[in-house]
Scaffold this motif. Structure first.
Motif, mmCIF file in Angstrom:
data_model
loop_
_atom_site.group_PDB
_atom_site.id
_atom_site.type_symbol
_atom_site.label_atom_id
_atom_site.label_comp_id
_atom_site.label_asym_id
_atom_site.label_seq_id
_atom_site.Cartn_x
_atom_site.Cartn_y
_atom_site.Cartn_z
ATOM 1 N N ILE A 1 32.315 46.695 36.181
ATOM 2 C CA ILE A 1 31.809 47.148 37.420
ATOM 3 C C ILE A 1 32.607 48.222 38.170
ATOM 4 C CG2 ILE A 1 31.050 46.279 39.696
ATOM 5 C CD1 ILE A 1 29.962 43.646 38.444
ATOM 6 N N ALA A 2 33.780 47.911 38.051
ATOM 7 C CA ALA A 2 34.654 48.908 38.879
ATOM 8 C C ALA A 2 34.790 50.193 38.280
ATOM 9 C CB ALA A 2 36.333 48.361 38.679
ATOM 10 N N GLU A 3 34.907 50.409 36.784
ATOM 11 C CA GLU A 3 34.699 51.648 36.282
ATOM 12 C C GLU A 3 33.250 52.412 36.596
ATOM 13 O OE1 GLU A 3 35.670 51.020 32.314
ATOM 14 O OE2 GLU A 3 37.387 50.458 32.604
ATOM 15 N N ALA A 4 32.243 51.538 36.436
ATOM 16 C CA ALA A 4 31.062 52.158 36.842
ATOM 17 C C ALA A 4 30.965 52.691 38.218
ATOM 18 C CB ALA A 4 29.947 51.160 36.684
ATOM 19 N N CYS A 5 31.468 51.688 39.107
ATOM 20 C CA CYS A 5 31.249 52.152 40.791
ATOM 21 C C CYS A 5 32.083 53.281 40.903
ATOM 22 C CB CYS A 5 31.453 50.950 41.514
ATOM 23 S SG CYS A 5 30.469 49.516 41.523
ATOM 24 N N LEU A 6 33.213 53.351 40.317
ATOM 25 C CA LEU A 6 34.346 54.412 40.838
ATOM 26 C C LEU A 6 33.945 55.747 40.224
ATOM 27 C CD1 LEU A 6 37.827 52.438 40.701
ATOM 28 C CD2 LEU A 6 36.437 53.189 42.911
ATOM 29 N N ASP A 7 33.292 55.702 39.115
ATOM 30 C CA ASP A 7 32.589 56.806 38.434
ATOM 31 C C ASP A 7 31.995 57.389 39.441
ATOM 32 O OD1 ASP A 7 32.589 59.003 35.988
ATOM 33 O OD2 ASP A 7 30.608 58.085 36.073
ATOM 34 N N ARG A 8 31.108 56.886 39.768
ATOM 35 C CA ARG A 8 29.897 57.440 40.516
ATOM 36 C C ARG A 8 30.378 57.830 42.132
ATOM 37 N NH1 ARG A 8 27.639 54.104 36.973
ATOM 38 N NH2 ARG A 8 25.421 54.242 36.525
ATOM 39 N N LEU A 9 31.236 57.162 42.559
ATOM 40 C CA LEU A 9 31.724 57.379 43.909
ATOM 41 C C LEU A 9 32.700 58.499 44.136
ATOM 42 C CD1 LEU A 9 32.708 53.626 45.173
ATOM 43 C CD2 LEU A 9 30.853 55.010 45.946
ATOM 44 N N VAL A 10 33.439 58.668 43.032
ATOM 45 C CA VAL A 10 34.396 59.710 42.891
ATOM 46 C C VAL A 10 33.743 61.157 42.345
ATOM 47 C CG1 VAL A 10 36.589 60.831 41.945
ATOM 48 C CG2 VAL A 10 36.310 58.307 42.558
ATOM 49 N N LEU B 1 42.541 51.510 52.475
ATOM 50 C CA LEU B 1 43.022 51.456 51.108
ATOM 51 C C LEU B 1 42.972 52.943 50.321
ATOM 52 C CD1 LEU B 1 42.273 48.014 49.435
ATOM 53 C CD2 LEU B 1 44.495 48.872 50.664
ATOM 54 N N PRO B 2 43.685 53.455 49.554
ATOM 55 C CA PRO B 2 43.505 54.743 48.938
ATOM 56 C C PRO B 2 42.784 54.168 47.874
ATOM 57 C CG PRO B 2 45.880 53.810 48.559
ATOM 58 C CD PRO B 2 45.320 53.095 49.459
ATOM 59 N N VAL B 3 41.696 55.317 47.232
ATOM 60 C CA VAL B 3 40.828 54.742 46.194
ATOM 61 C C VAL B 3 41.368 54.346 44.909
ATOM 62 C CG1 VAL B 3 38.987 56.026 44.804
ATOM 63 C CG2 VAL B 3 39.402 56.760 47.142
ATOM 64 N N LYS B 4 42.821 54.718 44.816
ATOM 65 C CA LYS B 4 43.463 54.132 43.511
ATOM 66 C C LYS B 4 43.545 52.633 43.540
ATOM 67 C CE LYS B 4 48.299 55.128 45.127
ATOM 68 N NZ LYS B 4 48.514 53.625 45.178
ATOM 69 N N ASP B 5 43.361 52.104 44.806
ATOM 70 C CA ASP B 5 43.659 50.501 44.803
ATOM 71 C C ASP B 5 42.281 50.035 44.835
ATOM 72 O OD1 ASP B 5 46.352 50.920 44.941
ATOM 73 O OD2 ASP B 5 46.516 50.951 47.091
ATOM 74 N N TRP B 6 40.945 50.845 44.736
ATOM 75 C CA TRP B 6 39.907 50.121 44.852
ATOM 76 C C TRP B 6 39.530 49.236 43.518
ATOM 77 C CZ3 TRP B 6 35.784 53.957 47.541
ATOM 78 C CH2 TRP B 6 36.386 54.173 49.051
ATOM 79 N N TYR B 7 40.033 49.782 42.356
ATOM 80 C CA TYR B 7 39.864 49.162 41.194
ATOM 81 C C TYR B 7 40.110 47.630 41.243
ATOM 82 C CZ TYR B 7 39.389 48.620 36.144
ATOM 83 O OH TYR B 7 39.196 47.950 34.817
ATOM 84 N N GLU B 8 41.324 47.266 41.807
ATOM 85 C CA GLU B 8 41.520 45.840 42.107
ATOM 86 C C GLU B 8 40.748 45.066 42.946
ATOM 87 O OE1 GLU B 8 43.620 48.302 41.740
ATOM 88 O OE2 GLU B 8 44.706 47.815 39.936
#
Length: 239
Positions: free
Chosen positions: A213-222, A199-206
């Motif tokens: 948790i999604a916002e915190a994780c994606l902020d750190r991952l990206v 999946l592209p990163v833009k779909d990881w939120y779902e």
């Protein structure tokens, strides 16, 4: 000769012991000075210990199959640039605590590239842990039932490089969301992380589900991540 070999083995200097025997079998011992012979013995011991260490690291990493970075061919058409591959091969991203995100369709070589980078890290003396994402979540459920979840997560946190393969095959549910957040948070700017996903990163939120948790994780991952999007037909069709 045999007494010295046994003595070296008894001192757990197996590399020196093997080299000592080799020098006599090839009739080099009589032609070497004491200093030259000792230098050869010491180098043999260093080489043996380094080889044993790498083998222990590779076994502990639990890779699904052997993979070498030297066998990965850069191909801009597939999304793998030579300069990016060369930089990743240094494993500086592990030392700097950065994330490598490898995305692409099934069969494009995501897992192989991730495993090859893990192999390189082991050969540079780093500790690595490879997990299929779904199996890791199942393992965490089991460890929690046995009361060992904290100890297990602490062990993962201490590894220099964590590889999470096939992220996003299933959405995270309940405690899994918190576990994933801890895995990401434990490594942020401290340890290396590789994540592969179809999946592209833009779909990881779902996939993560919980908005906070999604916002915190994606902020750190990206943040400061290396992103590789592999393209093209499945490599498995060639075999």
């Amino acid at each position: 000769m045999e007494e010295i070999r046994i003595a070296l083995q008894g001192l757990r200097l197996s590399g020196m012991a093997e080299k000592w025997v080799s020098l006599f079998e090839t009739r080099q011992a009589d032609r070497l000075t004491l200093a030259d012979g000792l230098q050869l013995l010491l180098q043999a011991e260093r080489d043996t210990r380094n080889c044993n260490k790498v083998n222990r690291l590779l076994k502990s990493a639990a890779f699904p199959y052997p993979a070498l970075i030297e066998e990965v061919s850069p191909d801009p058409a597939r999304g793998l640039d030579a300069s990016v591959l060369e930089q990743l091969s240094t494993c500086d991203f592990v030392r700097d605590g950065h994330t490598v995100i490898i995305t692409g369709a099934t069969g494009t070589g995501k897992s192989y590239l991730a495993t090859a980078l893990g192999d390189r890290a082991c050969r540079l003396g780093m500790t690595v842990a490879y997990f299929n994402m779904q199996r890791l979540l199942e393992r965490l459920d089991l460890e929690r039932l046995q009361g060992h979840a904290i100890k297990f997560l602490d062990k993962i946190a201490k590894t220099d490089l964590l590889i999470l393969d096939d992220f996003g095959m299933k959405s995270l549910q309940g405690q899994q969301q918190n576990d994933f957040e801890q895995l990401v948070d434990d490594r942020y700017r401290k340890k290396g992380l590789i994540i592969t996903s179809q999946l592209p990163v833009k779909d990881w939120y779902e996939v993560i589900g919980n908005p906070l948790i999604a916002e915190a994780c994606l902020d750190r991952l990206v943040h400061k991540s290396v992103r590789i999007q592999l393209n093209g037909e499945s490599l498995r069709k060639k075999f």
